[in-house]
Design a protein around this motif. Structure first.
Motif: not given
Ligand SMILES: [Zn+2]
Length: 93
Positions: A8-13, A62-67
């Motif tokens: 569950h990406c901490y930034v974008c959910g 984190f997802c790929n976009g925010h890692v």
């Molecule tokens: Zn994200």
């Protein structure tokens, strides 16, 4: 043994339900380990030796976009890193 929370990406959910069937989850989410205080690290090791099972408080998905953002802050204490991410991205859901 460490049990991990589902991604569950901490930034974008972004979470498992947002990933199309068949897409490789391990390439979509990364678990980033932030720093701990010396005391917290010792406590974690003690819990692990005692057979504690759970999700480490300093391990965050984190997802790929925010890692990349996360990894740039991974040397910081997890509370500090989360506060910086929160400050940088105030309008996220
Ligand atoms: Zn994200």
């Amino acid at each position: 043994m460490v049990v991990m929370l589902p991604p569950h990406c901490y930034v974008c959910g972004l979470d498992l339900r947002d990933v199309p069937d068949g897409q490789d989850l391990s390439s979509t989410f990364t678990l980033v380990h932030f720093a701990l205080s010396r005391e917290a690290e010792a406590a974690q090791e003690a819990r692990a030796r005692a057979g504690w099972v759970g999700h480490l408080e300093n391990a965050v998905w984190f997802c790929n976009g925010h890692v990349e953002l996360a990894q740039a802050l991974a040397h910081l204490h997890w509370l500090e890193a989360k506060a910086l991410i929160d400050a940088e991205l105030p309008q996220r859901p």
